[in-house]
Design an enzyme around this catalytic site. Structure first.
Site, PDB file in Angstrom:
ATOM      1  N   HIS A   1     -70.958   3.751 -41.565  1.00 24.69           N
ATOM      2  CA  HIS A   1     -70.148   3.076 -40.538  1.00 24.69           C
ATOM      3  C   HIS A   1     -68.787   3.754 -40.373  1.00 24.69           C
ATOM      4  O   HIS A   1     -67.802   3.404 -41.022  1.00 24.69           O
ATOM      5  CB  HIS A   1     -69.971   1.604 -40.931  1.00 24.69           C
ATOM      6  CG  HIS A   1     -69.434   0.740 -39.826  1.00 24.69           C
ATOM      7  ND1 HIS A   1     -69.836  -0.560 -39.643  1.00 24.69           N
ATOM      8  CD2 HIS A   1     -68.534   0.988 -38.851  1.00 24.69           C
ATOM      9  CE1 HIS A   1     -69.198  -1.085 -38.601  1.00 24.69           C
ATOM     10  NE2 HIS A   1     -68.395  -0.152 -38.114  1.00 24.69           N
TER      11      HIS A   1
ATOM     12  N   HIS B   1     -66.000   5.421 -37.342  1.00 26.98           N
ATOM     13  CA  HIS B   1     -65.604   5.629 -35.940  1.00 26.98           C
ATOM     14  C   HIS B   1     -64.870   6.964 -35.856  1.00 26.98           C
ATOM     15  O   HIS B   1     -63.760   7.089 -36.357  1.00 26.98           O
ATOM     16  CB  HIS B   1     -64.709   4.479 -35.456  1.00 26.98           C
ATOM     17  CG  HIS B   1     -65.403   3.144 -35.455  1.00 26.98           C
ATOM     18  ND1 HIS B   1     -66.146   2.697 -34.395  1.00 26.98           N
ATOM     19  CD2 HIS B   1     -65.503   2.189 -36.409  1.00 26.98           C
ATOM     20  CE1 HIS B   1     -66.663   1.502 -34.673  1.00 26.98           C
ATOM     21  NE2 HIS B   1     -66.288   1.169 -35.905  1.00 26.98           N
TER      22      HIS B   1
ATOM     23  N   ARG C   1     -64.187   8.502 -32.915  1.00 26.43           N
ATOM     24  CA  ARG C   1     -63.349   8.430 -31.700  1.00 26.43           C
ATOM     25  C   ARG C   1     -63.586   9.519 -30.674  1.00 26.43           C
ATOM     26  O   ARG C   1     -63.107   9.415 -29.547  1.00 26.43           O
ATOM     27  CB  ARG C   1     -61.847   8.426 -32.062  1.00 26.43           C
ATOM     28  CG  ARG C   1     -61.416   7.322 -33.018  1.00 26.43           C
ATOM     29  CD  ARG C   1     -61.688   5.945 -32.464  1.00 26.43           C
ATOM     30  NE  ARG C   1     -61.070   4.899 -33.310  1.00 26.43           N
ATOM     31  CZ  ARG C   1     -61.495   3.653 -33.337  1.00 26.43           C
ATOM     32  NH1 ARG C   1     -62.525   3.276 -32.600  1.00 26.43           N
ATOM     33  NH2 ARG C   1     -60.898   2.766 -34.101  1.00 26.43           N
TER      34      ARG C   1
ATOM     35  N   ASP D   1     -71.578  -1.863 -32.083  1.00 22.33           N
ATOM     36  CA  ASP D   1     -70.448  -2.225 -32.946  1.00 22.33           C
ATOM     37  C   ASP D   1     -69.120  -2.199 -32.194  1.00 22.33           C
ATOM     38  O   ASP D   1     -68.862  -1.350 -31.353  1.00 22.33           O
ATOM     39  CB  ASP D   1     -70.351  -1.295 -34.151  1.00 22.33           C
ATOM     40  CG  ASP D   1     -69.222  -1.721 -35.073  1.00 22.33           C
ATOM     41  OD1 ASP D   1     -69.235  -2.871 -35.517  1.00 22.33           O
ATOM     42  OD2 ASP D   1     -68.304  -0.909 -35.315  1.00 22.33           O
TER      43      ASP D   1
ATOM     44  N   ASP E   1     -66.219   1.378 -42.332  1.00 23.53           N
ATOM     45  CA  ASP E   1     -65.723   0.958 -41.018  1.00 23.53           C
ATOM     46  C   ASP E   1     -64.400   1.669 -40.706  1.00 23.53           C
ATOM     47  O   ASP E   1     -63.451   1.074 -40.183  1.00 23.53           O
ATOM     48  CB  ASP E   1     -65.550  -0.567 -40.916  1.00 23.53           C
ATOM     49  CG  ASP E   1     -65.448  -1.043 -39.465  1.00 23.53           C
ATOM     50  OD1 ASP E   1     -65.552  -0.204 -38.547  1.00 23.53           O
ATOM     51  OD2 ASP E   1     -65.244  -2.253 -39.251  1.00 23.53           O
TER      52      ASP E   1
ATOM     53  N   PHE F   1     -57.479  -3.639 -33.618  1.00 27.25           N
ATOM     54  CA  PHE F   1     -58.230  -3.994 -34.820  1.00 27.25           C
ATOM     55  C   PHE F   1     -58.665  -2.734 -35.559  1.00 27.25           C
ATOM     56  O   PHE F   1     -59.101  -1.769 -34.927  1.00 27.25           O
ATOM     57  CB  PHE F   1     -59.498  -4.772 -34.441  1.00 27.25           C
ATOM     58  CG  PHE F   1     -59.253  -6.166 -33.926  1.00 27.25           C
ATOM     59  CD1 PHE F   1     -59.019  -7.205 -34.809  1.00 27.25           C
ATOM     60  CD2 PHE F   1     -59.282  -6.431 -32.567  1.00 27.25           C
ATOM     61  CE1 PHE F   1     -58.821  -8.497 -34.333  1.00 27.25           C
ATOM     62  CE2 PHE F   1     -59.081  -7.719 -32.082  1.00 27.25           C
ATOM     63  CZ  PHE F   1     -58.845  -8.762 -32.971  1.00 27.25           C
TER      64      PHE F   1
HETATM   65 ZN   LIG Z   1     -67.660  -4.052 -36.109  1.00 26.65          ZN
HETATM   66 ZN   LIG Z   2     -66.887  -0.663 -36.793  1.00 23.97          ZN
END
Ligand SMILES: [Zn+2]
Ligand SMILES: [Zn+2]
Length: 432
Positions: free
Chosen positions: A61, A63, A65, A153, A308, A326
């Site tokens: 997981h 990101h 970008r 997600d 994450d 977030f």
């Molecule tokens: Zn999420």
């Molecule tokens: Zn996420």
């Protein structure tokens, strides 16, 4: 043929039930042999005495970008952060701009990753077009282009009907559906966990029940369809209870937990004086939720630890708490946090931790690796359990500096990462 011999380390490979002082021989991009006192036979030798040698860690997981928000992170900087944090592969969430909901974008991510990536990148495709929660994306095309799972997600799949069809459709292509579980009508404009702390601080909260409702729904829909659902960033006691009961019934459900939900609570929002690096979704929960999450990691209800990793610019975060973006960065702190707070605290044995970071992530998404067995890709994470260091965001490889762990002194850090037999990163003070 180029050969590399990793000599004298403590080899921990849960997939083979190995935890012993052994040598690992790498030929080109592949593990050739693991055994005691292997002969160098012309191989370059790395002395790893006193260090731990594991199958490469996989973050399911992340990101990255890119494409679209290269001001926050790029494939190059995100994968360098992964390598420095002990990860040899990352699974890239599709909420880029544009959303990775078609083969063209998947292929462009993979091409960029091959050219500029420090570690392996496995793209995750969107569940629905544009992640709008309406029409399903083309899973056959996504799978063929190289996607390893589907997820919207960042957003929940609000409609149970859409989620049901996604699970049915994904099964045909052997894809796992990764869900960000959040009942959207219960979390409108929320910026932290709902509870005594949000009341004191005067911030709008999202109740823990809003997550558990969706986890219960997903478990029931996986049972109904025979599909496989993976619960992203599970964070509440009721959610892990739903997964535990689903697993007991044989439902195709797995779950991941993040270090921030394992080691912080919503008290951090108050203690840091509204520091926006305590703001993420799902939010930091109560101490009872945190303890239930640790117990779920210990008893195997939680399969993977995932970061994450969500980098943001300073401008995204340097605003009023309820206005801030977030998410926090995680790739360069996750492994050290787990070594210090789970292994060091005596809550988990090392082979179990390696399973959570390597064996299980590879198994859940059907990825190569996750083991040092002969013939496996030579992806290796080397750990120094004795090393003590302070988290210093200034030295992150990531463009993001948004971490609540700055200043924490942690014992146990990655020392080196090898991807396909090549050193992707090593601690500058590393002796080899
Ligand atoms: Zn999420
Ligand atoms: Zn996420």
């Amino acid at each position: 043929m180029s050969r590399l011999l990793l000599k004298g380390g403590r080899v921990v490979d849960p997939a083979q039930g190995i935890d012993a002082t052994l040598d690992v021989l790498i030929a080109e991009e592949t593990i050739e042999e693991v055994g005691p006192r292997l002969q160098a036979r012309g191989a370059q030798v790395l002395d790893l005495k006193g260090l731990v040698v594991c199958p490469g860690f996989v973050d399911v997981h992340t990101h990255l970008r890119e494409p679209g928000r290269e001001d926050k992170e790029t494939i190059a900087t995100g994968t360098r952060a992964a390598a420095a944090g002990g990860f040899t592969a990352v699974c890239a969430m599709p909420n880029t701009e544009p959303v990775n909901d078609n083969a063209g974008i998947t292929l462009s991510i993979l091409e960029k990753a091959r050219a500029e990536g420090a570690v392996r990148v496995y793209p995750i495709g969107a569940i629905t077009r544009g992640s709008r929660g309406e029409e399903l994306a083309e899973y056959g095309d996504l799978r063929e282009a190289g996607c390893v799972a589907v997820s919207d997600d960042g957003r929940p799949v609000a409609s149970a009907r859409v989620m049901r069809r996604a699970l049915e459709y994904a099964t045909a292509f052997d894809l796992v559906v990764i869900d960000h579980c959040e009942e959207p009508t219960l979390s409108e404009r929320a910026c932290m966990n709902e509870g005594p702390v949000s009341t004191i601080l005067g911030l709008r909260g999202a109740p823990a029940a809003g997550e558990a409702i969706m986890v219960e729904r997903d478990v029931l829909l996986a049972e109904l369809t025979g599909g496989r659902v993976h619960i992203a960033h599970i964070s509440t006691a009721a959610s892990v209870d739903a997964v535990r009961r689903g697993k007991a019934r044989g439902v195709g459900v797995t779950a991941e937990a993040t270090p921030h939900h394992l080691f912080l609570t919503d008290e951090a929002v108050r203690e840091t004086g509204y520091d926006t690096s305590t703001k993420m979704n799902p939010p930091l929960r109560s101490e009872a939720d945190r303890q239930a999450l640790v117990a779920a990691v210990q008893d195997g209800t939680v399969d993977c630890i995932a970061t994450d990793h969500a980098p943001h610019t300073v401008d995204d975060k340097k605003v009023e708490y309820d206005q801030a973006a977030f998410g926090i960065v995680g790739l360069e702190t996750a492994v050290a946090l787990c070594l210090d707070r789970l292994l060091g605290a005596g809550l988990l044995e090392l082979p179990h931790l390696v399973a959570l970071l390597s064996t299980n992530p590879a198994k859940v998404l059907g990825l190569p690796g996750g083991t040092l067995a002969a013939g496996a890709p030579a992806d290796v994470t080397v750990l120094d359990l004795g090393k003590k260091r302070q988290v210093d965001p200034k030295h992150f490889e990531s463009k993001g500096r948004n971490t609540p762990f700055g200043g924490w002194i942690l014992k146990g850090w990655p020392a080196m990462t090898l991807v396909g037999g090549r050193i992707a990163w090593k601690d500058p003070r590393f002796r080899a």
